[in-house]
Design a protein around this motif. Sequence first.
Motif, PDB file in Angstrom:
ATOM      1  N   LYS A 121       0.861  -1.179   0.000  1.00  0.00           N
ATOM      2  CA  LYS A 121       0.000   0.000   0.000  1.00  0.00           C
ATOM      3  C   LYS A 121       0.899   1.230   0.000  1.00  0.00           C
ATOM      4  CE  LYS A 121      -3.955  -1.577   2.786  1.00  0.00           C
ATOM      5  NZ  LYS A 121      -4.787  -2.097   1.788  1.00  0.00           N
ATOM      6  N   VAL A 122       0.560   2.201  -0.821  1.00  0.00           N
ATOM      7  CA  VAL A 122       1.356   3.427  -0.876  1.00  0.00           C
ATOM      8  C   VAL A 122       1.331   4.125   0.487  1.00  0.00           C
ATOM      9  CG1 VAL A 122       1.502   5.706  -1.960  1.00  0.00           C
ATOM     10  CG2 VAL A 122       0.978   3.696  -3.356  1.00  0.00           C
ATOM     11  N   LEU A 123       0.208   3.983   1.187  1.00  0.00           N
ATOM     12  CA  LEU A 123       0.060   4.687   2.465  1.00  0.00           C
ATOM     13  C   LEU A 123       0.416   3.829   3.686  1.00  0.00           C
ATOM     14  CD1 LEU A 123      -3.146   6.687   1.612  1.00  0.00           C
ATOM     15  CD2 LEU A 123      -0.889   7.618   2.053  1.00  0.00           C
ATOM     16  N   ASP A 124       1.129   2.726   3.419  1.00  0.00           N
ATOM     17  CA  ASP A 124       1.571   1.824   4.479  1.00  0.00           C
ATOM     18  C   ASP A 124       2.141   2.530   5.702  1.00  0.00           C
ATOM     19  OD1 ASP A 124       1.177  -0.790   4.318  1.00  0.00           O
ATOM     20  OD2 ASP A 124       3.201  -1.352   3.686  1.00  0.00           O
ATOM     21  N   VAL A 125       3.097   3.401   5.459  1.00  0.00           N
ATOM     22  CA  VAL A 125       3.819   4.061   6.546  1.00  0.00           C
ATOM     23  C   VAL A 125       2.849   4.922   7.360  1.00  0.00           C
ATOM     24  CG1 VAL A 125       5.647   5.714   7.107  1.00  0.00           C
ATOM     25  CG2 VAL A 125       5.995   4.033   5.282  1.00  0.00           C
ATOM     26  N   ASN A 126       2.007   5.665   6.653  1.00  0.00           N
ATOM     27  CA  ASN A 126       1.029   6.509   7.339  1.00  0.00           C
ATOM     28  C   ASN A 126       0.029   5.672   8.139  1.00  0.00           C
ATOM     29  OD1 ASN A 126      -0.151   9.359   7.626  1.00  0.00           O
ATOM     30  ND2 ASN A 126      -1.916   8.136   7.002  1.00  0.00           N
ATOM     31  N   ASP A 127      -0.423   4.561   7.536  1.00  0.00           N
ATOM     32  CA  ASP A 127      -1.405   3.716   8.214  1.00  0.00           C
ATOM     33  C   ASP A 127      -0.833   3.127   9.502  1.00  0.00           C
ATOM     34  OD1 ASP A 127      -3.152   4.296   6.230  1.00  0.00           O
ATOM     35  OD2 ASP A 127      -3.046   2.362   5.216  1.00  0.00           O
ATOM     36  N   THR A 128       0.435   2.741   9.458  1.00  0.00           N
ATOM     37  CA  THR A 128       1.087   2.179  10.644  1.00  0.00           C
ATOM     38  C   THR A 128       1.168   3.231  11.739  1.00  0.00           C
ATOM     39  OG1 THR A 128       2.409   0.833   9.159  1.00  0.00           O
ATOM     40  CG2 THR A 128       3.171   0.974  11.430  1.00  0.00           C
ATOM     41  N   MET A 129       1.559   4.430  11.332  1.00  0.00           N
ATOM     42  CA  MET A 129       1.680   5.543  12.277  1.00  0.00           C
ATOM     43  C   MET A 129       0.308   5.894  12.861  1.00  0.00           C
ATOM     44  SD  MET A 129       4.452   7.141  12.972  1.00  0.00           S
ATOM     45  CE  MET A 129       5.558   7.929  11.817  1.00  0.00           C
ATOM     46  N   ALA A 130      -0.714   5.856  12.026  1.00  0.00           N
ATOM     47  CA  ALA A 130      -2.078   6.180  12.476  1.00  0.00           C
ATOM     48  C   ALA A 130      -2.538   5.159  13.513  1.00  0.00           C
ATOM     49  CB  ALA A 130      -3.034   6.203  11.292  1.00  0.00           C
ATOM     50  N   ALA A 131      -2.183   3.899  13.302  1.00  0.00           N
ATOM     51  CA  ALA A 131      -2.566   2.848  14.252  1.00  0.00           C
ATOM     52  C   ALA A 131      -1.889   3.118  15.597  1.00  0.00           C
ATOM     53  CB  ALA A 131      -2.168   1.479  13.715  1.00  0.00           C
ATOM     54  N   ARG A 132      -0.656   3.612  15.536  1.00  0.00           N
ATOM     55  CA  ARG A 132       0.068   3.937  16.765  1.00  0.00           C
ATOM     56  C   ARG A 132      -0.598   5.108  17.490  1.00  0.00           C
ATOM     57  NH1 ARG A 132       6.256   4.301  15.473  1.00  0.00           N
ATOM     58  NH2 ARG A 132       6.061   6.457  16.128  1.00  0.00           N
ATOM     59  N   ASN A 133      -0.986   6.115  16.725  1.00  0.00           N
ATOM     60  CA  ASN A 133      -1.704   7.250  17.312  1.00  0.00           C
ATOM     61  C   ASN A 133      -2.990   6.772  17.990  1.00  0.00           C
ATOM     62  OD1 ASN A 133       0.199   8.963  16.285  1.00  0.00           O
ATOM     63  ND2 ASN A 133      -1.100   9.834  14.682  1.00  0.00           N
ATOM     64  N   ARG A 134      -3.702   5.907  17.271  1.00  0.00           N
ATOM     65  CA  ARG A 134      -4.995   5.430  17.758  1.00  0.00           C
ATOM     66  C   ARG A 134      -4.803   4.726  19.115  1.00  0.00           C
ATOM     67  NH1 ARG A 134      -6.860   3.904  12.998  1.00  0.00           N
ATOM     68  NH2 ARG A 134      -8.157   5.751  12.705  1.00  0.00           N
ATOM     69  N   GLU A 135      -3.728   3.968  19.211  1.00  0.00           N
ATOM     70  CA  GLU A 135      -3.403   3.264  20.455  1.00  0.00           C
ATOM     71  C   GLU A 135      -3.097   4.274  21.577  1.00  0.00           C
ATOM     72  OE1 GLU A 135      -3.918   0.301  21.242  1.00  0.00           O
ATOM     73  OE2 GLU A 135      -3.043   0.601  23.231  1.00  0.00           O
ATOM     74  N   LEU A 136      -2.326   5.313  21.218  1.00  0.00           N
ATOM     75  CA  LEU A 136      -2.005   6.360  22.200  1.00  0.00           C
ATOM     76  C   LEU A 136      -3.278   7.036  22.703  1.00  0.00           C
ATOM     77  CD1 LEU A 136       0.068   8.463  23.555  1.00  0.00           C
ATOM     78  CD2 LEU A 136      -0.341   9.829  21.507  1.00  0.00           C
ATOM     79  N   PHE A 137      -4.152   7.407  21.759  1.00  0.00           N
ATOM     80  CA  PHE A 137      -5.392   8.103  22.126  1.00  0.00           C
ATOM     81  C   PHE A 137      -6.283   7.200  22.974  1.00  0.00           C
ATOM     82  CE2 PHE A 137      -4.660  10.468  17.916  1.00  0.00           C
ATOM     83  CZ  PHE A 137      -3.881  11.421  18.550  1.00  0.00           C
ATOM     84  N   ARG A 138      -6.271   5.907  22.676  1.00  0.00           N
ATOM     85  CA  ARG A 138      -7.071   4.965  23.458  1.00  0.00           C
ATOM     86  C   ARG A 138      -6.536   4.894  24.892  1.00  0.00           C
ATOM     87  NH1 ARG A 138      -7.327   0.596  25.606  1.00  0.00           N
ATOM     88  NH2 ARG A 138      -5.144   0.145  25.127  1.00  0.00           N
ATOM     89  N   SER A 139      -5.203   4.812  25.002  1.00  0.00           N
ATOM     90  CA  SER A 139      -4.607   4.699  26.338  1.00  0.00           C
ATOM     91  C   SER A 139      -4.813   5.986  27.145  1.00  0.00           C
ATOM     92  CB  SER A 139      -3.121   4.367  26.227  1.00  0.00           C
ATOM     93  OG  SER A 139      -2.397   5.489  25.781  1.00  0.00           O
ATOM     94  N   LYS A 140      -4.920   7.106  26.451  1.00  0.00           N
ATOM     95  CA  LYS A 140      -5.144   8.385  27.145  1.00  0.00           C
ATOM     96  C   LYS A 140      -6.630   8.664  27.340  1.00  0.00           C
ATOM     97  CE  LYS A 140      -0.849   9.920  27.436  1.00  0.00           C
ATOM     98  NZ  LYS A 140      -0.232  10.183  28.753  1.00  0.00           N
ATOM     99  N   ASN A 141      -7.460   7.737  26.803  1.00  0.00           N
ATOM    100  CA  ASN A 141      -8.901   7.880  26.962  1.00  0.00           C
ATOM    101  C   ASN A 141      -9.416   9.197  26.364  1.00  0.00           C
ATOM    102  OD1 ASN A 141     -11.178   6.556  27.774  1.00  0.00           O
ATOM    103  ND2 ASN A 141     -11.233   7.518  29.800  1.00  0.00           N
TER     104      ASN A 141
END
Lengths: 221, 113
Positions: free
Chosen positions: A8-28
């Motif tokens: 996927k051309v947006l592989d790198v962005n998608d991976t980073m977005a998943a990391r953000n999503r995890e951060l936001f989840r942990s911060k509620n």
Amino acid sequence: MEIKVVRKVLDVNDTMAARNRELFRSKNVFVLNMMSSPGSGKTTTLEKTLALLAPDVRCAVIVGDVCTTNDADRLARSGVPVVQVNTDAFGGDCHLAAHVIEKAAMDLDLDQADLLIVENVGNLVCPAEFDIGEDARAVVLSVTEGEDKPLKYPLMFRVCDAALLNKTDLLPHLDYDKAAALENIRQIHPQMPIFEMSARTGAGLAPWVEWLKDQVKHKIR
Amino acid sequence: MGLALQIVEIAKASIPAQLADARVQRVNLKVGKMAAVVPESLRFCFEVITRSTALEGAELFIEEVPVVARCRACDHEWTLNGPVFRCPACDGVNVEMISGRELDIVSIEVEKD
């Protein structure tokens, strides 16, 4: 010689977005990605929305623009923590990418926020492709634009969870075919709620703010 | 521009070590019809950023992927000609997109010595 790649051309962005999503989840914290074309009234809508969300919902804002801190200066007056991102430092990008959000989020105390609103760069094309780790997406369009905007930028209207039709106070002065505009949005995304409003007068803002509060409540405890 | 940069990054990383000096002649992409990509703009950006690199002059070949949707109510599958996500069989609105958002690099073609 052909070499298979299959990525996927947006592989790198998608991976980073998943990391953000995890951060936001942990911060509620619930994250809303607000997108629109330039001049649709996104910042005014946000100002008014922030005023109605307080004090029930603790907000923080990331504002993206190619240049200037005008929007952040305006929003800072609402008393909410605001971080301005200028994408000219990132090559003048016409959208906020996940790694930009990751950096900007570091400047905010997410423990003190229930809702992080990201005001994306005014553009209906690229922001639709770039996941930033958000929980919901909203698109703002105004009645001073063409009724066929949704048809011209179908992906944006397909990926969003809510549409805000702004500047309705101007309708008496325009030849805007509101019914056609609504039908165009519904064709692309039949189940998406559409909020008709005037950020300037405040008319019609309450249902949108209630919807947003509801979304936040569903995620955070 | 962001997309073009990613494409070039991935293409460069895909050149095998033993062909380190090879020139890339063609990059094959699959792009869904609903992807927010303007092929002319993408080609232009690609051309600009590949100057003086192993990809200079490479052709960006774009295979368009049609938008196919499926109705969750009646299982009907169809190809969309316009952005109308309403089931033509049962008028249902609970519709998922099966294809049409692709933005993939399929392969690169390098010059053989």
